[in-house]
Design a protein around this motif. Structure first.
Motif, PDB file in Angstrom:
ATOM      1  N   HIS A  53       0.830  -1.198   0.000  1.00 49.11           N
ATOM      2  CA  HIS A  53       0.000   0.000   0.000  1.00 49.11           C
ATOM      3  C   HIS A  53       0.867   1.252   0.000  1.00 49.11           C
ATOM      4  O   HIS A  53       1.924   1.278   0.630  1.00 49.11           O
ATOM      5  CB  HIS A  53      -0.888   0.061   1.251  1.00 49.11           C
TER       6      HIS A  53
ATOM      7  N   VAL B  45       0.600   4.758   1.578  1.00 48.29           N
ATOM      8  CA  VAL B  45      -0.184   5.347   2.659  1.00 48.29           C
ATOM      9  C   VAL B  45       0.011   6.852   2.634  1.00 48.29           C
ATOM     10  O   VAL B  45       1.123   7.348   2.772  1.00 48.29           O
ATOM     11  CB  VAL B  45       0.229   4.766   4.028  1.00 48.29           C
ATOM     12  N   SER B  46      -1.085   7.589   2.436  1.00 44.75           N
ATOM     13  CA  SER B  46      -1.014   9.047   2.372  1.00 44.75           C
ATOM     14  C   SER B  46      -0.941   9.637   3.778  1.00 44.75           C
ATOM     15  O   SER B  46      -1.071   8.928   4.786  1.00 44.75           O
ATOM     16  CB  SER B  46      -2.246   9.597   1.654  1.00 44.75           C
ATOM     17  N   HIS B  47      -0.788  10.951   3.836  1.00 50.05           N
ATOM     18  CA  HIS B  47      -0.725  11.650   5.119  1.00 50.05           C
ATOM     19  C   HIS B  47      -2.030  11.475   5.897  1.00 50.05           C
ATOM     20  O   HIS B  47      -2.025  11.383   7.128  1.00 50.05           O
ATOM     21  CB  HIS B  47      -0.438  13.132   4.877  1.00 50.05           C
ATOM     22  N   SER B  48      -3.155  11.385   5.176  1.00 51.00           N
ATOM     23  CA  SER B  48      -4.453  11.196   5.830  1.00 51.00           C
ATOM     24  C   SER B  48      -4.783   9.711   6.040  1.00 51.00           C
ATOM     25  O   SER B  48      -5.915   9.365   6.334  1.00 51.00           O
ATOM     26  CB  SER B  48      -5.558  11.862   5.010  1.00 51.00           C
ATOM     27  N   ASN B  49      -3.794   8.837   5.863  1.00 53.45           N
ATOM     28  CA  ASN B  49      -3.894   7.401   6.112  1.00 53.45           C
ATOM     29  C   ASN B  49      -4.819   6.679   5.126  1.00 53.45           C
ATOM     30  O   ASN B  49      -5.413   5.669   5.456  1.00 53.45           O
ATOM     31  CB  ASN B  49      -4.320   7.128   7.557  1.00 53.45           C
ATOM     32  N   ILE B  50      -4.940   7.213   3.905  1.00 51.09           N
ATOM     33  CA  ILE B  50      -5.676   6.521   2.849  1.00 51.09           C
ATOM     34  C   ILE B  50      -4.710   5.552   2.178  1.00 51.09           C
ATOM     35  O   ILE B  50      -3.611   5.935   1.782  1.00 51.09           O
ATOM     36  CB  ILE B  50      -6.248   7.520   1.824  1.00 51.09           C
ATOM     37  N   LYS B  51      -5.146   4.306   2.051  1.00 50.39           N
ATOM     38  CA  LYS B  51      -4.279   3.285   1.487  1.00 50.39           C
ATOM     39  C   LYS B  51      -4.694   2.952   0.062  1.00 50.39           C
ATOM     40  O   LYS B  51      -5.850   2.641  -0.181  1.00 50.39           O
ATOM     41  CB  LYS B  51      -4.318   2.031   2.362  1.00 50.39           C
ATOM     42  N   THR B  52      -3.746   3.025  -0.853  1.00 55.68           N
ATOM     43  CA  THR B  52      -3.983   2.638  -2.238  1.00 55.68           C
ATOM     44  C   THR B  52      -2.955   1.590  -2.623  1.00 55.68           C
ATOM     45  O   THR B  52      -1.803   1.648  -2.196  1.00 55.68           O
ATOM     46  CB  THR B  52      -3.879   3.847  -3.190  1.00 55.68           C
TER      47      THR B  52
END
Length: 103
Positions: free
Chosen positions: A16, A18-25
């Motif tokens: 994944h 993981v973005s700063h806002s904890n969105i996982k792609t």
């Protein structure tokens, strides 16, 4: 052409981002593959392979392509590398028999 090392079998992994806002792609972690020509002492010629940079260090550490192939497991080698391993081992046995006959 698959993204797989011909000597170690190392391939792509999945994980994944993981973005700063904890969105996982989803994403893929690809191996660091390089095209190299390695010299085989037993065969007396160069061999072109697509291997990982880590495998290149391992080949150097084990003392060359021939030593790496003879020590590697058959299950982790590509079909092309397995063919090279058979050729190298056949030449090594022939050289050993020739040396014992001469000595």
């Amino acid at each position: 052409m698959s993204r797989r090392c011909e000597l170690t079998g190392k391939g792509a992994l999945v994980g994944h981002t993981v973005s700063h806002s904890n969105i996982k792609t989803k994403r893929r972690f690809l191996p660091n593959l390089v095209n190299v020509t390695l010299q085989s002492d037993a065969l007396g010629r160069g061999v072109r392979l697509r291997i990982s940079a880590n495998a290149l260090k391992s080949v150097d550490h084990r003392g060359g392509l021939d030593a790496f192939l003879l020590k590697a497991r058959d299950t982790e080698l590509s079909p092309r590398a397995l063919l090279l391993k058979r050729q190298v081992s056949k030449k090594a046995v022939a050289a050993k028999a020739e040396a014992s006959a001469a000595g």
